[in-house]
Design a protein around this motif. Structure first.
Motif, short mmCIF file in Angstrom:
data_model
loop_
_atom_site.label_atom_id
_atom_site.label_comp_id
_atom_site.label_asym_id
_atom_site.label_seq_id
_atom_site.Cartn_x
_atom_site.Cartn_y
_atom_site.Cartn_z
N TYR A 234 4.12 15.55 4.20
CA TYR A 234 3.91 15.51 2.75
C TYR A 234 4.96 16.38 2.07
O TYR A 234 5.16 17.54 2.44
N TYR A 235 5.59 15.82 1.06
CA TYR A 235 6.60 16.53 0.27
C TYR A 235 5.96 16.91 -1.07
O TYR A 235 5.57 16.03 -1.85
N VAL A 236 5.81 18.24 -1.32
CA VAL A 236 5.17 18.72 -2.55
C VAL A 236 6.07 19.74 -3.23
O VAL A 236 6.92 20.38 -2.60
N SER A 237 5.86 19.89 -4.51
CA SER A 237 6.62 20.89 -5.27
C SER A 237 6.00 22.27 -5.04
O SER A 237 4.95 22.41 -4.38
N LEU A 238 6.64 23.32 -5.59
CA LEU A 238 6.10 24.67 -5.45
C LEU A 238 4.79 24.82 -6.22
O LEU A 238 4.06 25.80 -5.98
N MET A 239 4.47 23.87 -7.11
CA MET A 239 3.17 23.86 -7.78
C MET A 239 2.17 22.96 -7.05
O MET A 239 1.11 22.66 -7.57
N GLN B 7 4.63 14.77 -4.22
CA GLN B 7 5.70 13.90 -4.67
C GLN B 7 5.81 12.63 -3.82
O GLN B 7 5.96 11.54 -4.35
N GLN B 8 5.73 12.82 -2.53
CA GLN B 8 5.96 11.69 -1.64
C GLN B 8 5.40 12.00 -0.26
O GLN B 8 5.12 13.15 0.08
N GLN B 9 5.23 10.93 0.52
CA GLN B 9 4.77 11.08 1.89
C GLN B 9 5.72 10.30 2.80
O GLN B 9 6.07 9.16 2.51
N LEU C 95 0.83 -1.21 0.00
CA LEU C 95 0.00 0.00 0.00
C LEU C 95 0.86 1.26 0.00
O LEU C 95 0.53 2.25 -0.66
N ASP C 96 1.98 1.23 0.74
CA ASP C 96 2.90 2.37 0.75
C ASP C 96 3.46 2.63 -0.65
O ASP C 96 3.56 3.79 -1.09
N ALA C 97 3.81 1.54 -1.32
CA ALA C 97 4.36 1.71 -2.67
C ALA C 97 3.32 2.33 -3.61
O ALA C 97 3.65 3.19 -4.45
N LEU C 98 2.06 1.94 -3.49
CA LEU C 98 1.01 2.51 -4.34
C LEU C 98 0.74 3.97 -4.01
O LEU C 98 0.43 4.77 -4.90
N ALA C 99 0.84 4.33 -2.73
CA ALA C 99 0.52 5.70 -2.30
C ALA C 99 1.73 6.61 -2.27
O ALA C 99 1.60 7.79 -1.93
N GLY C 100 2.90 6.10 -2.59
CA GLY C 100 4.10 6.93 -2.57
C GLY C 100 4.55 7.26 -1.16
O GLY C 100 5.06 8.36 -0.90
N ILE C 101 4.38 6.33 -0.23
CA ILE C 101 4.78 6.54 1.16
C ILE C 101 6.14 5.89 1.40
O ILE C 101 6.38 4.75 0.97
N GLN C 102 7.00 6.63 2.07
CA GLN C 102 8.30 6.09 2.46
C GLN C 102 8.43 6.18 3.97
O GLN C 102 8.11 7.20 4.58
N ARG C 103 8.90 5.09 4.55
CA ARG C 103 9.02 5.02 6.01
C ARG C 103 10.40 5.51 6.46
O ARG C 103 11.42 5.14 5.87
N LEU C 104 10.40 6.31 7.53
CA LEU C 104 11.64 6.86 8.08
C LEU C 104 11.87 6.30 9.48
O LEU C 104 10.92 6.04 10.23
N VAL C 105 13.13 6.14 9.82
CA VAL C 105 13.52 5.63 11.13
C VAL C 105 13.81 6.82 12.05
O VAL C 105 14.77 7.55 11.85
N PHE C 106 12.96 7.01 13.05
CA PHE C 106 13.12 8.13 13.98
C PHE C 106 13.87 7.68 15.23
O PHE C 106 13.72 6.56 15.70
#
Length: 741
Positions: free
Chosen positions: A689-694, A698-700, A434-445
């Motif tokens: 959420y990571y978005v462009s200036l438009m 791009q990614q979550q 599901l992450d791959a379909l939604a453009g989600i990337q997991r981060l290690v905090f």
């Protein structure tokens, strides 16, 4: 009705003393005891008991206990024998001996006679040509006065006129056979009981009865055998039916019986003339039906259930005796010794007899329940695995997402019956797809400052400098703290001071927003903050000396309402007044803003009452609102705004524009070139959420489900992206960081 005529032997035995007592019912007695009479007897060591009067007193008091106990005959007999055991035990402890006292009691109640024995006392019962001994060696017990443990067995005696009995410590000889008659009881130790028709009384004989009058002949003993199927056997005259036995108190190892009270040897006059007999218990009644119903019918089910219950009851009866012995062995190891008496009441033993089977049934139900739950878990998980296999074989992203979400539902149902390694693994597989379909990337905090800042500090804003130092704004006090980056992490700078109050000639209120400053600024500060009244404050260090300057911005013509946020566009300061619905720009020189403000709204004015925050890049000013939508205003002297400025989503191979996403954002950061972009914090989901200036998504970024530290189960309060590409997220006074890819 019958009368029982008792004739104690007058034979003198220097080793054994027989003391008996025929009770007269007292005036005050328990209900149901009105038509009963009791006789009690004790055998004791003659060398230990010189005077029989104390024993007669025991028997009299035991009779009172019997008459004052409500309930069944067996319960009242228990109370009487319990009293006798206490007296005998106290006597033995005082005499520092362990000689047992053997007891017997006969209760006559109308047509029914009850016999109770404690210790190895023989009860030979005669009827017609048959003789039986009611003594069962394995149930005889040790008698009374040995310890808190004492045994009693009681019988219902079908005494009919012409029958008789003999209570004695002396077993009949195994030599000889045939007639048992012509024996004078003066030559035999014990108590003779003769049954005659009467009015339901127990009487002591005035003269000695002679056995020859009975013309009794012993017959071979009936063997003990299992009852064959058939109707329940009748209760034959002269038969003594064993009603039950008690082991009362805590069990202890058997104490060796004193020779003074051991069974007397057969006398010469009786040797060779009597045959040893064994007790014959009545066969068990079988609850069988002449007509068996079919299993499929309700009656058949009833008979089947009754049969199961009967088998369970019979099985429990077979287990009860060894189970009781096991409990006795446990008690003998953990409970006090004879020197420190401790008694378990018959009620406690009755409770254990009920509680132990109940515990066994409860455990069985729990095991069955757990097995049933695991089976449900397995079935749901198997269904989830099948749906996942179908999803991974789909080429259409939309169908793949639908199947994966359905599989996740099946996993949720399976884990309602317990979580297993397989369910965790399958859930992780679904999340990854599901992450791959939604453009989600997991981060290690990881925790950035273990233990947090402390106190009631509530981080509401974070900014980072080029040196990776962090400045955090407290929403409660409106003050700013500095966290210095070190090789091992971050440390709180106790020398840094940046708080509201009187600074120079200005009274500054709590800070509402702040910005990190470049190194080249007129004040030499590292951070700039503003309060709701338009007062700018510069904080930091210059040449090792602390910097704390305050400057009042010139207000617009209508004055200040409430300053909400600030940003910098091409070196100019932009201030948003949400209350006055104003957007103003101050020309600056080296981050010093002294000119009058210029309103940026021209003919087009957009509402700012629900606006939260500003960011800017070149000529564009972006405004974030409470509901999550964004406006973009562009222009030099005045601005034209696009409200809302749509987000662009690429989903399932298609691009679509939406006025807002299905989430709300609480904070945002615009990163500078060479990779200018906007990062938005969705606080409740702990997502960035990571978005462009438009505003093209791009990614979550979300926390890892496996690695790193678990983030607090609460909404994030602030975040930032450092120049070194680290995401720092705040939860109250706690800070966590993760490296961006």
């Amino acid at each position: 009705m019958v009368d029982l005529i008792l004739k104690p032997s007058s034979r003198s035995d220097e080793r054994v003393r027989l003391v008996h007592y025929l009770a007269v019912p007292p005036r005050r007695l328990a209900r149901g005891r009105e038509h009963e009479q009791i006789w009690l007897a004790l055998w004791a060591s003659a060398s230990k008991v010189a005077d029989e009067n104390p024993l007669k007193g025991w028997l009299a008091q035991a009779a009172l206990h019997y008459y004052r106990t409500r309930g069944s005959v067996s319960l009242a007999l228990r109370q009487a024998f319990e009293y006798l055991n206490r007296q005998a035990l106290t006597f033995n402890q005082a005499q520092k001996t362990s000689s047992p006292f053997l007891g017997a009691a006969i209760v006559l109640r109308g047509k029914q006679a009850y016999l109770a024995l404690s210790g190895p006392v023989h009860a030979y019962l005669f009827a017609g040509q048959e003789m039986r001994d009611a003594l069962l060696p394995e149930q005889a017990g040790r008698g009374l006065g040995i310890g808190q443990t004492w045994g009693m067995r009681f019988y219902l005696w079908a005494a009919q006129p012409g029958a008789g009995g003999w209570l004695t410590l002396m077993p009949l000889s195994s030599e000889g056979q045939g007639l048992f008659k012509g024996v004078n009881l003066e030559a035999a130790e014990g108590v003779w009981v003769e049954v005659k028709a009467g009015s339901g009384q127990i009487r002591l004989a005035e003269s000695q009865p002679v056995l020859s009058d009975m013309s009794l002949e012993t017959s071979p003993p009936a063997p003990v055998r299992e009852a064959e199927p058939g109707p329940a056997p009748s209760f034959q005259p002269g038969e003594a039916r064993l009603l039950g036995g008690d082991i009362v108190g805590s069990s202890r190892p058997a104490t060796r019986t004193s020779p003074a009270v051991s069974r007397a040897a057969p006398t010469p006059s009786m040797a060779g003339r009597h045959e040893t007999t064994t007790a014959t218990l009545p066969p068990r009644a079988q609850t069988t039906s002449a007509t068996h119903s079919k299993v499929g019918s309700p009656a058949g089910w009833g008979h089947a259930l009754a049969g199961v219950l009967w088998k369970l009851w019979q099985g429990w009866k077979r287990v009860a005796v060894p189970l009781k012995r096991g409990i006795d062995n446990v008690f003998s190891r953990v409970l006090p010794t004879e020197s420190t008496p401790f008694r378990i009441s018959p009620g406690t033993l009755a409770f254990l007899a009920v509680a132990i089977p109940l515990m066994v049934v409860t455990i069985a139900v729990i095991v069955y329940w757990q097995q049933g739950r695991m089976e449900q878990h397995r079935l749901y998980l198997q269904q989830a695995q099948q749906v996942v296999s179908q999803a991974l074989g789909q080429s259409d992203p939309a169908l793949k997402r639908v199947n994966l979400e359905a599989a996740l539902t099946w996993v949720d149902k399976a884990e309602q019956y317990g979580q297993t390694t397989d369910s965790k693994s399958l859930r992780m597989t679904i999340y990854q797809n599901l992450d791959a379909l939604a453009g989600i990337q997991r981060l290690v905090f990881q925790a950035l400052l273990p233990g947090g800042i402390g106190g009631n500090f509530q981080i509401g804003k974070i900014v980072a400098t080029q040196s990776e130092d962090l400045y955090v704004l407290d929403r409660n006090q409106g003050s700013i703290l500095r966290l210095v980056a070190t090789e091992s992490g971050y440390a709180l700078d106790s020398q840094f001071t940046c708080r509201p109050g009187q600074i120079g000639s200005l009274i500054v209120g709590p800070f509402v927003d702040m910005m990190a400053l470049p190194v080249s600024n007129l004040h030499g500060a590292q951070v700039m903050a503003i309060d709701a009244n338009g007062n700018l404050v510069y904080c930091g260090f210059k040449g090792g000396e602390p910097v704390l300057d305050a400057v009042a911005l010139q207000p617009p013509d209508q004055g200040w309402g409430v300053v909400k946020s600030i940003t910098v566009r091409q070196g100019n300061l932009v201030v948003m007044d949400a209350m006055q619905n104003g957007l103003y720009e101050y020309r600056g020189s080296q981050w010093d803003f002294v000119d009058r403000p210029k309103p940026l709204f021209g003919s087009q004015v957009i509402p700012l009452s629900n606006a939260k925050s500003l960011v800017a890049f070149q000529e564009d000013i972006f405004i974030l609102y409470d509901d999550g939508h964004v406006s973009r205003c562009s222009g030099v002297s005045s601005v034209e705004c696009q409200d809302p400025f749509p987000f662009r989503l690429s989903q399932d191979g298609q691009v679509q524009e939406v006025p807002r996403l299905d989430v709300t954002f609480s904070d945002w950061v615009l990163t500078p070139p060479p990779d200018p972009a906007i990062y938005l914090l969705e606080s409740s989901g702990q997502s960035v959420y990571y978005v462009s200036l438009m505003l093209s998504v791009q990614q979550q970024f979300r926390p890892s489900l496996v690695d790193g530290e678990r983030l607090p189960q609460q909404a994030a309060t602030a975040f930032t992206v450092t120049p070194g590409r680290n995401i720092v997220m705040a939860f109250g006074n706690m800070l966590y960081s993760a490296r961006l890819p």
